[in-house]
Each structure stands twice: as structure tokens, then as C-alpha cells.
Design a protein around this motif. Structure first.
Motif, PDB file in Angstrom:
ATOM      1  N   GLU A 121       4.525  14.361  10.905  1.00  0.00           N
ATOM      2  CA  GLU A 121       3.574  14.140   9.811  1.00  0.00           C
ATOM      3  C   GLU A 121       3.166  12.669   9.740  1.00  0.00           C
ATOM      4  N   LEU A 122       4.126  11.769   9.924  1.00  0.00           N
ATOM      5  CA  LEU A 122       3.827  10.332   9.884  1.00  0.00           C
ATOM      6  C   LEU A 122       2.830   9.932  10.973  1.00  0.00           C
ATOM      7  N   GLN A 123       2.857  10.621  12.100  1.00  0.00           N
ATOM      8  CA  GLN A 123       1.919  10.329  13.178  1.00  0.00           C
ATOM      9  C   GLN A 123       0.480  10.664  12.783  1.00  0.00           C
ATOM     10  N   LYS A 124       0.319  11.504  11.767  1.00  0.00           N
ATOM     11  CA  LYS A 124      -1.017  11.892  11.313  1.00  0.00           C
ATOM     12  C   LYS A 124      -1.506  11.057  10.129  1.00  0.00           C
ATOM     13  N   VAL A 125      -0.685  10.096   9.715  1.00  0.00           N
ATOM     14  CA  VAL A 125      -1.064   9.182   8.632  1.00  0.00           C
ATOM     15  C   VAL A 125      -1.305   7.811   9.263  1.00  0.00           C
ATOM     16  N   LYS A 126      -2.528   7.328   9.159  1.00  0.00           N
ATOM     17  CA  LYS A 126      -2.864   6.026   9.742  1.00  0.00           C
ATOM     18  C   LYS A 126      -2.822   4.971   8.642  1.00  0.00           C
ATOM     19  N   ILE A 127      -2.146   3.865   8.940  1.00  0.00           N
ATOM     20  CA  ILE A 127      -2.012   2.784   7.963  1.00  0.00           C
ATOM     21  C   ILE A 127      -2.552   1.503   8.575  1.00  0.00           C
ATOM     22  N   ASN A 128      -3.485   0.893   7.884  1.00  0.00           N
ATOM     23  CA  ASN A 128      -3.984  -0.432   8.245  1.00  0.00           C
ATOM     24  C   ASN A 128      -3.583  -1.379   7.125  1.00  0.00           C
ATOM     25  N   ALA A 129      -3.251  -2.604   7.494  1.00  0.00           N
ATOM     26  CA  ALA A 129      -2.888  -3.603   6.489  1.00  0.00           C
ATOM     27  C   ALA A 129      -3.584  -4.911   6.825  1.00  0.00           C
ATOM     28  N   GLY A 130      -4.034  -5.603   5.784  1.00  0.00           N
ATOM     29  CA  GLY A 130      -4.685  -6.887   6.001  1.00  0.00           C
ATOM     30  C   GLY A 130      -5.138  -7.489   4.690  1.00  0.00           C
ATOM     31  N   TRP A 131      -5.866  -8.591   4.785  1.00  0.00           N
ATOM     32  CA  TRP A 131      -6.329  -9.321   3.621  1.00  0.00           C
ATOM     33  C   TRP A 131      -7.850  -9.333   3.602  1.00  0.00           C
ATOM     34  N   ALA A 132      -8.432  -9.347   2.432  1.00  0.00           N
ATOM     35  CA  ALA A 132      -9.878  -9.489   2.298  1.00  0.00           C
ATOM     36  C   ALA A 132     -10.263 -10.924   2.666  1.00  0.00           C
ATOM     37  N   ARG A 133     -11.496 -11.122   3.107  1.00  0.00           N
ATOM     38  CA  ARG A 133     -11.946 -12.462   3.518  1.00  0.00           C
ATOM     39  C   ARG A 133     -11.804 -13.503   2.415  1.00  0.00           C
ATOM     40  N   ASP A 134     -12.038 -13.091   1.185  1.00  0.00           N
ATOM     41  CA  ASP A 134     -12.030 -14.047   0.077  1.00  0.00           C
ATOM     42  C   ASP A 134     -10.720 -14.076  -0.719  1.00  0.00           C
ATOM     43  N   ASP A 135      -9.674 -13.405  -0.219  1.00  0.00           N
ATOM     44  CA  ASP A 135      -8.404 -13.353  -0.952  1.00  0.00           C
ATOM     45  C   ASP A 135      -7.245 -13.357   0.047  1.00  0.00           C
ATOM     46  N   ASP A 136      -6.595 -14.498   0.198  1.00  0.00           N
ATOM     47  CA  ASP A 136      -5.468 -14.573   1.122  1.00  0.00           C
ATOM     48  C   ASP A 136      -4.121 -14.453   0.406  1.00  0.00           C
ATOM     49  N   GLN A 137      -4.131 -13.928  -0.822  1.00  0.00           N
ATOM     50  CA  GLN A 137      -2.913 -13.753  -1.614  1.00  0.00           C
ATOM     51  C   GLN A 137      -2.531 -12.284  -1.783  1.00  0.00           C
ATOM     52  N   THR A 138      -3.460 -11.358  -1.481  1.00  0.00           N
ATOM     53  CA  THR A 138      -3.231  -9.945  -1.750  1.00  0.00           C
ATOM     54  C   THR A 138      -3.320  -9.128  -0.464  1.00  0.00           C
ATOM     55  N   LEU A 139      -2.215  -8.525  -0.082  1.00  0.00           N
ATOM     56  CA  LEU A 139      -2.163  -7.648   1.085  1.00  0.00           C
ATOM     57  C   LEU A 139      -2.701  -6.278   0.680  1.00  0.00           C
ATOM     58  N   ILE A 140      -3.638  -5.761   1.459  1.00  0.00           N
ATOM     59  CA  ILE A 140      -4.250  -4.465   1.171  1.00  0.00           C
ATOM     60  C   ILE A 140      -3.814  -3.465   2.233  1.00  0.00           C
ATOM     61  N   PHE A 141      -3.345  -2.319   1.788  1.00  0.00           N
ATOM     62  CA  PHE A 141      -3.002  -1.215   2.679  1.00  0.00           C
ATOM     63  C   PHE A 141      -4.115  -0.182   2.591  1.00  0.00           C
ATOM     64  N   GLU A 142      -4.554   0.307   3.735  1.00  0.00           N
ATOM     65  CA  GLU A 142      -5.510   1.411   3.782  1.00  0.00           C
ATOM     66  C   GLU A 142      -4.801   2.573   4.467  1.00  0.00           C
ATOM     67  N   LEU A 143      -4.608   3.661   3.736  1.00  0.00           N
ATOM     68  CA  LEU A 143      -3.912   4.825   4.267  1.00  0.00           C
ATOM     69  C   LEU A 143      -4.886   5.974   4.433  1.00  0.00           C
ATOM     70  N   SER A 144      -4.947   6.524   5.639  1.00  0.00           N
ATOM     71  CA  SER A 144      -5.782   7.685   5.930  1.00  0.00           C
ATOM     72  C   SER A 144      -4.861   8.864   6.211  1.00  0.00           C
TER      73      SER A 144
END
Length: 129
Positions: free
Chosen positions: A33-56
Motif C-alpha cells: 500500500e505504501l508503494q501506491k502513496v507518493k510523497i513529495n516534500a519541499g519548501w515554497a519559493r517564498d517560505d524557507d521555514q515551512t516544510l510542505i508534504f504533498e501526498l498522492s
């Protein structure tokens, strides 16, 4: 009346709805199941204090994530518990965030699970009829 509340407290955690005839269990996602969940992590260009996770969620059923843990380059770790857990419907994408300064992260992990009917291997929505 207090006996009623005592019974509710001792009700097994696997019971989603005390008025339902079906039992649901909140279980960690399997390796497949974990193989079918894609996770991207990074920061927005204008905010280097907040890590954003994108889960598909590539699964048919919904999942929910309750916590994130980031290991920093210094060896320390930062954790965030999501209250309530954030839900990702099947075949959908959702975002979550936590405070982590850009350039300090070594690795990250998310704790996700889904509900399954007793005796089934598929993630299901316990509120669906």
C-alpha cells in the motif's frame, strides 16, 4: 449514567461506530500500500521555514496520516502530530506542513494508516454506507 460512560471507555478501539454491525480497524499501511502513496516534500519559493508534504493516494480507498517526523542534519529530530489526522481520499492529493528550516533536513517519515473491515485487506471509508 456513569456506568454507560465506563462502558464506552472500555469499548475496543477497533469499533468505529457502536451502532454499526460491521467492525473496522485502523491499521498501518502495508508495504504494498505504501508503494501506491507518493510523497513529495519541499519548501515554497517564498517560505524557507515551512516544510510542505504533498501526498498522492494511489489506493482506491481513503487513508489518513497522523504524524510527521523529520531528522535534522544535527542529529536532532522534529515531530508534528496532526490533530485530527488529515485524510486523503482514494486517487486524491492533499498537503500538510510543519516548521522545518530549509537546508536542515536529513530525512523525513510520515505515519499513515487506513480503515479496513474485519477480514478484508482493502482500505475503506468507515462512514460510507
Amino acid at each position: 449514567m456513569s456506568i454507560f460512560f465506563a462502558c464506552l471507555i472500555s469499548t475496543p478501539a477497533i469499533a468505529w461506530n457502536p451502532f454499526s454491525s460491521e467492525e473496522f480497524t485502523d491499521v498501518p499501511l502495508s508495504k504494498l500500500e505504501l508503494q501506491k502513496v507518493k510523497i513529495n516534500a519541499g519548501w515554497a519559493r517564498d517560505d524557507d521555514q515551512t516544510l510542505i508534504f504533498e501526498l498522492s493516494n494511489g489506493l482506491k480507498g481513503p487513508i489518513q496520516c497522523g504524524a510527521a517526523n523529520v531528522e535534522l542534519n544535527t542529529g536532532k529530530s522534529v515531530s508534528k502530530v496532526f490533530v485530527p489526522k488529515f485524510a486523503i481520499p482514494g486517487q486524491a492529493t492533499r498537503n500538510a506542513s510543519m516548521p522545518v528550516v530549509k537546508g536542515t533536513m536529513k530525512s523525513y517519515a510520515l505515519t499513515c494508516s487506513c480503515f479496513k473491515k474485519k477480514g478484508s485487506e482493502d482500505c475503506v471509508n468507515p462512514l460510507a454506507r
